[in-house]
Design a protein around this motif. Structure first.
Motif, short mmCIF file in Angstrom:
data_model
loop_
_atom_site.label_atom_id
_atom_site.label_comp_id
_atom_site.label_asym_id
_atom_site.label_seq_id
_atom_site.Cartn_x
_atom_site.Cartn_y
_atom_site.Cartn_z
N ASP A 199 0.07 -37.68 3.47
CA ASP A 199 0.10 -36.53 4.37
C ASP A 199 1.26 -35.59 4.07
OD1 ASP A 199 -1.80 -37.39 7.11
OD2 ASP A 199 -1.24 -38.91 5.65
N LEU A 200 2.47 -36.13 3.97
CA LEU A 200 3.62 -35.29 3.73
C LEU A 200 3.51 -34.55 2.40
CD1 LEU A 200 6.41 -34.27 4.56
CD2 LEU A 200 7.40 -36.31 3.47
N THR A 201 2.96 -35.21 1.40
CA THR A 201 2.84 -34.59 0.07
C THR A 201 1.94 -33.37 0.12
OG1 THR A 201 3.18 -36.73 -1.01
CG2 THR A 201 2.16 -34.98 -2.31
N ILE A 202 0.77 -33.51 0.69
CA ILE A 202 -0.17 -32.37 0.67
C ILE A 202 0.24 -31.31 1.69
CG2 ILE A 202 -1.83 -33.39 2.30
CD1 ILE A 202 -2.58 -31.25 -0.87
N LEU A 203 0.85 -31.72 2.81
CA LEU A 203 1.35 -30.73 3.76
C LEU A 203 2.49 -29.92 3.16
CD1 LEU A 203 1.25 -32.78 7.09
CD2 LEU A 203 -0.21 -30.83 6.50
N SER A 204 3.32 -30.56 2.35
CA SER A 204 4.40 -29.86 1.68
C SER A 204 3.84 -28.84 0.69
CB SER A 204 5.32 -30.85 0.95
OG SER A 204 5.97 -31.70 1.88
N LYS A 205 2.79 -29.23 -0.03
CA LYS A 205 2.13 -28.30 -0.95
C LYS A 205 1.57 -27.11 -0.19
CE LYS A 205 0.29 -27.29 -5.06
NZ LYS A 205 -0.45 -26.08 -4.74
N ALA A 206 0.97 -27.35 0.97
CA ALA A 206 0.40 -26.28 1.78
C ALA A 206 1.48 -25.35 2.31
CB ALA A 206 -0.41 -26.86 2.94
N ALA A 207 2.68 -25.90 2.52
CA ALA A 207 3.79 -25.10 3.06
C ALA A 207 4.56 -24.36 1.97
CB ALA A 207 4.73 -26.01 3.84
N GLY A 208 4.10 -24.47 0.73
CA GLY A 208 4.76 -23.78 -0.37
C GLY A 208 5.73 -24.63 -1.15
N GLY A 209 5.85 -25.89 -0.82
CA GLY A 209 6.74 -26.79 -1.54
C GLY A 209 5.95 -27.78 -2.37
N ASP A 210 6.50 -28.98 -2.49
CA ASP A 210 5.81 -30.06 -3.19
C ASP A 210 6.46 -31.37 -2.77
OD1 ASP A 210 8.22 -30.20 -4.62
OD2 ASP A 210 7.42 -29.13 -6.35
N GLU A 211 6.15 -32.45 -3.50
CA GLU A 211 6.68 -33.76 -3.12
C GLU A 211 8.21 -33.84 -3.26
OE1 GLU A 211 5.20 -33.84 -7.39
OE2 GLU A 211 4.53 -33.07 -5.44
N LYS A 212 8.80 -32.91 -3.99
CA LYS A 212 10.25 -32.88 -4.16
C LYS A 212 10.92 -31.90 -3.20
CE LYS A 212 9.66 -34.12 -9.01
NZ LYS A 212 9.86 -33.73 -10.44
N ASN A 213 10.13 -31.09 -2.54
CA ASN A 213 10.64 -30.10 -1.58
C ASN A 213 9.77 -30.18 -0.34
OD1 ASN A 213 11.61 -27.91 -0.18
ND2 ASN A 213 10.85 -26.38 -1.62
N THR A 214 10.17 -31.03 0.59
CA THR A 214 9.29 -31.40 1.70
C THR A 214 9.69 -30.82 3.05
OG1 THR A 214 10.53 -33.45 2.08
CG2 THR A 214 8.67 -33.57 0.55
N ASP A 215 10.65 -29.90 3.09
CA ASP A 215 11.11 -29.39 4.38
C ASP A 215 9.96 -28.75 5.17
OD1 ASP A 215 13.63 -30.25 3.77
OD2 ASP A 215 14.44 -28.28 3.27
N GLY A 216 9.20 -27.88 4.50
CA GLY A 216 8.07 -27.25 5.17
C GLY A 216 7.00 -28.25 5.55
N GLY A 217 6.80 -29.24 4.69
CA GLY A 217 5.81 -30.27 4.98
C GLY A 217 6.20 -31.10 6.19
N MET A 218 7.50 -31.40 6.34
CA MET A 218 7.96 -32.16 7.50
C MET A 218 7.72 -31.39 8.79
SD MET A 218 9.01 -35.27 6.99
CE MET A 218 10.01 -35.57 8.45
N LYS A 219 7.91 -30.07 8.76
CA LYS A 219 7.66 -29.27 9.95
C LYS A 219 6.17 -29.30 10.33
CE LYS A 219 11.57 -26.12 9.28
NZ LYS A 219 12.00 -24.74 8.99
N LEU A 220 5.30 -29.19 9.30
CA LEU A 220 3.87 -29.27 9.58
C LEU A 220 3.49 -30.67 10.06
CD1 LEU A 220 2.23 -27.30 6.60
CD2 LEU A 220 2.37 -26.61 9.01
#
Length: 352
Positions: free
Chosen positions: A179-200
């Motif tokens: 979940d965090l991986t694909i949500l991070s991708k949707a937020a403009g990041g990726d598995e190495k940049n998960t700040d946006g994914g954590m918010k989602l």
């Protein structure tokens, strides 16, 4: 319920294999022993891989259903009882890093040449530590009696407050990986940049009715409309649809879905290495992967595998078109940071 002859035979063969297991397994002689998850996965391996391999080569393969093949490999380190076993890519990475896997030269398993290297589990010096039999994908499952497909055209929709109390969610161990991986991708990041994914993920968590502990529970929640939607596995929705449950659909959002490759590995020091290499090469070839698709909805990894008209109609696209809409992350990075990511998610959930 539509059941093909192949599915029926797979179930019968799987049941027979389970009933005929000896009290103490041994990989030193006799059939090749392959550790598999149970249920539909075991049936798929019997019908699509083991049965045809024996018919073609004369070598028997026994599918042994266990709760967690990786745990079996770890418990039997130095004295393996299985020749091969199925696992997630992250499990394969962890076993490889712990030096628990037999490795092979590409010439020993030439069918892997038709599988893109991005799906290979390989060591730093390029040796194969695992064989890619197929992949699934992680999208959004929607109960169309409760919501429309269009409602979830974006992963960001899961954080919309209008879904409060209407979503399902899995446990942190899987949230951290999928979940965090694909949500991070949707937020403009990726598995190495998960700040946006954590918010989602936090927003989605606030909308969750129930955190499920099993795939069976998730199936029930979706089928009965207890939840309108939840991130879920394509093959689970495929099975529901094949069983006549037409009101649950899998959606690939606009940002894509998460590609979930699986691996078949052999424990370090495995006996009958030449037979094992032949079995692994068979697994990597297109024909058994095509059969796996027909039985369970797993997408073949081999680029020479072809979809029948019926399969294309069910998928709504070709194999390549599916692959083009999927995101393949750096699974090695995810595996290396899994513990700390789980802890971060646990803390986030505790603060809700």
């Amino acid at each position: 319920m539509k059941v093909t002859r192949r599915q029926t035979m797979a179930g019968l063969m799987g049941a027979a294999a389970s009933l005929s297991l000896p009290g103490r397994l041994s990989a030193q002689a006799g059939p090749i022993l392959h550790a598999s998850w149970g249920g539909g996965v075991g049936d798929t391996w019997t019908g699509a891989f083991a049965g045809p391999f024996e018919a073609e080569t004369g070598t028997s393969v026994r599918i042994v259903e266990v709760p967690n093949p990786e745990a079996q490999f770890r418990a039997q380190a130095g004295n393996p009882q299985y020749h091969t076993g199925i696992g997630t890519f992250v499990q394969g990475v962890n076993l490889m890093r712990d030096d628990m896997l037999e490795t092979f030269d590409i010439e020993e398993i030439p069918a892997m040449k038709n599988i893109p290297e991005e799906y290979w589990l390989k060591t730093e010096d390029g040796r194969l530590a695992g064989i890619t039999p197929y992949f699934a994908y992680y999208g959004i499952a929607v109960n169309t009696d409760e919501a429309s497909i269009e409602d979830f055209s974006s992963w960001k929709s899961l954080a919309d407050e209008k879904w409060k109390g209407r979503l399902g969610m899995t446990r942190p161990i899987y949230l951290s990986t999928y979940d965090l991986t694909i949500l991070s991708k949707a937020a403009g990041g990726d598995e190495k940049n998960t700040d946006g994914g954590m918010k989602l993920l936090e927003g989605m968590s606030r909308n969750v009715l129930n955190v499920s502990n099993s795939l069976a529970q998730q199936n029930t929640m979706l089928e009965r409309g207890e939840v309108a939607a939840m991130p879920f596995y394509s093959v689970r929705v495929w099975s529901l649809n094949e069983a006549g449950v037409d009101h649950v659909k899998i959606v690939i959002p606009d940002e894509g879905a998460l590609l979930l490759p699986y691996v078949v590995v052999a424990p370090k020091g495995v006996s009958d290495r030449e037979r094992v290499a032949e079995w692994l090469n068979f697994i990597a070839s297109p024909e058994p992967q095509e059969r796996g698709m027909e039985i369970s909805g797993y997408i073949p990894a081999n680029s020479e595998a072809e979809a029948t008209d019926e399969i294309r109609a069910k998928l709504g696209m070709t194999f390549q078109e599916v692959k083009d809409r999927l995101y393949q992350p750096d699974w090695g990075y995810i595996a290396a940071h899994q513990k700390e990511t789980v802890a971060e998610i646990d803390q986030m959930l505790a603060n809700l």
